[in-house]
Motif scaffolding. Structure first.
Motif, PDB file in Angstrom:
ATOM      1  N   ASP A 386       0.828  -1.212   0.000  1.00 38.74           N
ATOM      2  CA  ASP A 386       0.000   0.000   0.000  1.00 38.74           C
ATOM      3  C   ASP A 386       0.860   1.259   0.000  1.00 38.74           C
ATOM      4  O   ASP A 386       0.549   2.248  -0.684  1.00 38.74           O
ATOM      5  CB  ASP A 386      -0.920   0.015   1.224  1.00 38.74           C
ATOM      6  CG  ASP A 386      -2.121  -0.901   1.075  1.00 38.74           C
ATOM      7  OD1 ASP A 386      -2.373  -1.378  -0.043  1.00 38.74           O
ATOM      8  OD2 ASP A 386      -2.804  -1.147   2.096  1.00 38.74           O
ATOM      9  N   ALA A 387       1.935   1.230   0.785  1.00 40.70           N
ATOM     10  CA  ALA A 387       2.802   2.408   0.884  1.00 40.70           C
ATOM     11  C   ALA A 387       3.436   2.727  -0.472  1.00 40.70           C
ATOM     12  O   ALA A 387       3.404   3.872  -0.947  1.00 40.70           O
ATOM     13  CB  ALA A 387       3.882   2.173   1.932  1.00 40.70           C
ATOM     14  N   ALA A 388       4.026   1.715  -1.105  1.00 40.41           N
ATOM     15  CA  ALA A 388       4.668   1.936  -2.397  1.00 40.41           C
ATOM     16  C   ALA A 388       3.639   2.253  -3.481  1.00 40.41           C
ATOM     17  O   ALA A 388       3.852   3.131  -4.322  1.00 40.41           O
ATOM     18  CB  ALA A 388       5.481   0.702  -2.786  1.00 40.41           C
ATOM     19  N   TRP A 389       2.515   1.554  -3.461  1.00 38.92           N
ATOM     20  CA  TRP A 389       1.467   1.746  -4.469  1.00 38.92           C
ATOM     21  C   TRP A 389       0.908   3.168  -4.407  1.00 38.92           C
ATOM     22  O   TRP A 389       0.679   3.798  -5.440  1.00 38.92           O
ATOM     23  CB  TRP A 389       0.367   0.722  -4.233  1.00 38.92           C
ATOM     24  CG  TRP A 389      -0.661   0.608  -5.321  1.00 38.92           C
ATOM     25  CD1 TRP A 389      -1.896   1.183  -5.350  1.00 38.92           C
ATOM     26  CD2 TRP A 389      -0.569  -0.151  -6.532  1.00 38.92           C
ATOM     27  NE1 TRP A 389      -2.576   0.830  -6.496  1.00 38.92           N
ATOM     28  CE2 TRP A 389      -1.778   0.011  -7.237  1.00 38.92           C
ATOM     29  CE3 TRP A 389       0.423  -0.957  -7.081  1.00 38.92           C
ATOM     30  CZ2 TRP A 389      -2.025  -0.590  -8.466  1.00 38.92           C
ATOM     31  CZ3 TRP A 389       0.184  -1.562  -8.308  1.00 38.92           C
ATOM     32  CH2 TRP A 389      -1.020  -1.380  -8.986  1.00 38.92           C
ATOM     33  N   GLN A 390       0.711   3.671  -3.200  1.00 33.42           N
ATOM     34  CA  GLN A 390       0.158   5.017  -3.072  1.00 33.42           C
ATOM     35  C   GLN A 390       1.112   6.062  -3.641  1.00 33.42           C
ATOM     36  O   GLN A 390       0.692   6.982  -4.346  1.00 33.42           O
ATOM     37  CB  GLN A 390      -0.139   5.349  -1.606  1.00 33.42           C
ATOM     38  CG  GLN A 390      -0.739   6.744  -1.419  1.00 33.42           C
ATOM     39  CD  GLN A 390      -1.148   7.015   0.024  1.00 33.42           C
ATOM     40  OE1 GLN A 390      -1.474   6.105   0.774  1.00 33.42           O
ATOM     41  NE2 GLN A 390      -1.122   8.284   0.412  1.00 33.42           N
ATOM     42  N   ILE A 391       2.405   5.909  -3.364  1.00 30.14           N
ATOM     43  CA  ILE A 391       3.383   6.881  -3.852  1.00 30.14           C
ATOM     44  C   ILE A 391       3.448   6.872  -5.374  1.00 30.14           C
ATOM     45  O   ILE A 391       3.381   7.918  -6.032  1.00 30.14           O
ATOM     46  CB  ILE A 391       4.774   6.577  -3.257  1.00 30.14           C
ATOM     47  CG1 ILE A 391       4.768   6.787  -1.742  1.00 30.14           C
ATOM     48  CG2 ILE A 391       5.833   7.471  -3.907  1.00 30.14           C
ATOM     49  CD1 ILE A 391       6.012   6.250  -1.060  1.00 30.14           C
ATOM     50  N   SER A 392       3.574   5.676  -5.947  1.00 32.59           N
ATOM     51  CA  SER A 392       3.786   5.599  -7.395  1.00 32.59           C
ATOM     52  C   SER A 392       2.511   5.873  -8.191  1.00 32.59           C
ATOM     53  O   SER A 392       2.538   6.617  -9.174  1.00 32.59           O
ATOM     54  CB  SER A 392       4.365   4.233  -7.774  1.00 32.59           C
ATOM     55  OG  SER A 392       3.472   3.184  -7.442  1.00 32.59           O
ATOM     56  N   THR A 393       1.395   5.277  -7.783  1.00 34.30           N
ATOM     57  CA  THR A 393       0.176   5.448  -8.582  1.00 34.30           C
ATOM     58  C   THR A 393      -0.408   6.851  -8.441  1.00 34.30           C
ATOM     59  O   THR A 393      -1.078   7.339  -9.352  1.00 34.30           O
ATOM     60  CB  THR A 393      -0.882   4.406  -8.208  1.00 34.30           C
ATOM     61  OG1 THR A 393      -1.228   4.537  -6.819  1.00 34.30           O
ATOM     62  CG2 THR A 393      -0.380   2.999  -8.477  1.00 34.30           C
ATOM     63  N   GLN A 394      -0.150   7.518  -7.312  1.00 30.55           N
ATOM     64  CA  GLN A 394      -0.620   8.891  -7.165  1.00 30.55           C
ATOM     65  C   GLN A 394      -0.042   9.763  -8.271  1.00 30.55           C
ATOM     66  O   GLN A 394      -0.732  10.605  -8.855  1.00 30.55           O
ATOM     67  CB  GLN A 394      -0.206   9.445  -5.793  1.00 30.55           C
ATOM     68  CG  GLN A 394      -0.966  10.672  -5.356  1.00 30.55           C
ATOM     69  CD  GLN A 394      -2.318  10.315  -4.771  1.00 30.55           C
ATOM     70  OE1 GLN A 394      -2.507   9.235  -4.227  1.00 30.55           O
ATOM     71  NE2 GLN A 394      -3.270  11.220  -4.870  1.00 30.55           N
ATOM     72  N   ALA A 395       1.237   9.523  -8.580  1.00 30.24           N
ATOM     73  CA  ALA A 395       1.868  10.283  -9.665  1.00 30.24           C
ATOM     74  C   ALA A 395       1.435   9.760 -11.027  1.00 30.24           C
ATOM     75  O   ALA A 395       1.192  10.542 -11.956  1.00 30.24           O
ATOM     76  CB  ALA A 395       3.385  10.201  -9.522  1.00 30.24           C
TER      77      ALA A 395
END
Length: 463
Positions: A386-395
């Protein structure tokens, strides 16, 4: 595990080594000598009498890309959180890597540009760095340290499937290199570290078990990478990251330069959709000069090139939702890209795999039996994903060709992220908090704390 995601993430990402461990099983089998597989094997060596890694590539990975890692020739980033985990599981790893030629840039020697604006350097964190090297260099060191552990061994061959009883995994079937017939290795626990192309979901369905839901986000990322001889007369750059976001006449692009072993620069340029860098070096040079800060053009035009331009394409980010499965064979886990792979321009892949290994350690030290379904492990992994997904997919969701899926609360989290990011350009404390998240030292939810938001709002009002 009633802790908040931020607190649980902090527990997973700790640098503190386990004080004591218990042997819980006779044999564990790891599928794939990927970064995820190697770190999982190291963790399992504390809990199994024997750990066997089955790897399809016969190569010894002596600083050369493995056939099974098609992106191994491209720029790779090891975030500080990953560096911490390497030193956690292999004491002295960073010092060994630097002695062998890896570099450890300071925050001041890393330049990060967003839309041609240079961001202030992240405040240094005591004892935490980000080892910089090529992927083959790092993988070779990790592999050597892993196989130096007395109860870990590696065989080469093609994995054909897993054996399951009515309740748990019991073994792995594979064809050894050079053999015609498959053999079966008994296992009390099996770790899938076979990456994005993992066949575990198919094997589960074939055996009558539910497969995890697969979520995809199309990104259509196009890479081109070249190696150059480092020359301080051209540039003193150690790490350069340049990102252009879409909007207001801009085209989304990403570029990166790393000073790596053997006095070389490895330089990457990337585009999306139909914006595809080619293998033609004249095209590479032109893009470096036209689309990125001047240091890219200076190196491409003036430095000695070492080898050809190599391209790579990744169609999507993806995650398999193992944590949602109510039925799961006991003793079966997946790690690394076999669970989730992200847009690689954010450098989260290797670090996530190392944090998955720490999730496995926490799970096995929690009193959970290897014979039972590893729900606790996958709940911990979800926090990391979730942490990595939120950072990358937000962009990525800001890219014009990406139309979802949009996560719940996307507009709010996007607005808050923009607020904190803008304030971090002037506020060193907010810069430090944001950097901790992007370096995977803290969970993104930590930025939603009232003190952080209040500070960001005050910074905006003061402007």
């Amino acid at each position: 595990m009633a802790s908040s995601p931020s607190r649980l993430f902090a527990e997973i990402s700790t640098a503190e080594r386990p004080g004591s461990t218990r042997v819980l099983m006779r044999r564990a089998v790891v599928l794939g000598a990927s970064m995820a597989g190697l770190l999982a094997a190291r963790v399992l060596s504390d809990h199994a009498e024997e750990v066997l890694i089955i790897e399809r590539d016969a190569s010894e990975a002596d600083n050369e890309p493995r056939p099974g890692v098609p992106q191994g020739t491209q720029v790779h980033g090891l975030l500080p959180a990953g560096n911490l985990q390497l030193d956690r599981w292999f004491p002295g790893f960073t010092a060994e890597a630097i002695e062998a030629g890896g570099t450890l840039p300071t925050p001041e020697s890393a330049r990060i540009y967003l839309n041609d604006v240079l961001r202030p350097p992240a405040p240094p964190v005591a004892g935490i760095g980000a080892l910089v090297s090529t992927r083959p260099f790092l993988e070779t060191l990790v592999r050597r340290r892993t196989l130096a552990v007395e109860n870990i061994s590696l065989v080469t061959g093609q994995v054909k499937g897993i054996d399951l009883s009515s309740t748990k995994v019991t073994g792995v079937r594979y064809t050894p290199t050079g053999a015609d017939e498959p053999v079966t290795e008994a296992a009390d626990m099996v770790v899938d570290g076979m990456g994005r192309s993992s066949k575990l979901s198919d094997w589960l369905e074939d055996a009558g078990w539910p497969a995890p839901e697969l979520k995809r986000m199309p990104i259509k990322l196009n890479y081109a990478t070249a190696l150059f001889r480092r020359d301080t007369d051209i540039s003193d750059s150690m790490v350069v990251v340049a990102q252009t976001t879409a909007g207001k006449g801009r085209v989304a692009r990403m570029g990166g330069i790393n000073a790596v072993e053997d006095d070389r620069w490895i330089m990457l340029i990337a585009g999306y959709g139909d914006d595809r860098p080619t293998r033609d070096f004249d095209d590479f040079k032109a893009r470096c000069r036209r689309d990125f800060p001047s240091v890219f053009g200076d190196i491409a035009e003036r430095a000695e090139r070492l080898g050809e331009v190599i391209t790579y394409h990744q169609a999507d980010s993806r995650r398999r939702e193992f944590h949602k499965l109510s039925r799961l064979p006991g003793g079966l886990v997946a790690a690394g890209d076999a669970v989730a792979s992200f847009n690689p321009v954010y450098g989260q892949g290797m670090t996530s795999a190392m944090l998955h290994a720490s999730c496995l350690s926490a799970h096995l030290r929690s009193g959970a039996s290897p014979a039972e379904p590893a729900h606790g492990y996958f709940e911990r992994v979800k926090v990391v994903v979730d942490a990595a997904w939120q950072i990358s997919t937000q962009a990525d969701l800001e890219l014009p060709h990406v139309d979802g899926p949009y996560p719940k609360g996307y507009r709010v989290t996007s607005w808050l992220g923009d607020l904190v990011f803008a304030a971090s350009m002037k506020d060193q404390e907010l810069n430090a908090r944001l950097s901790a998240v992007t370096m995977m030292l803290a969970h993104p939810m930590s930025l939603a704390r009232p003190s952080t938001l209040l500070r960001a709002v005050k910074a905006k009002l003061s402007r």
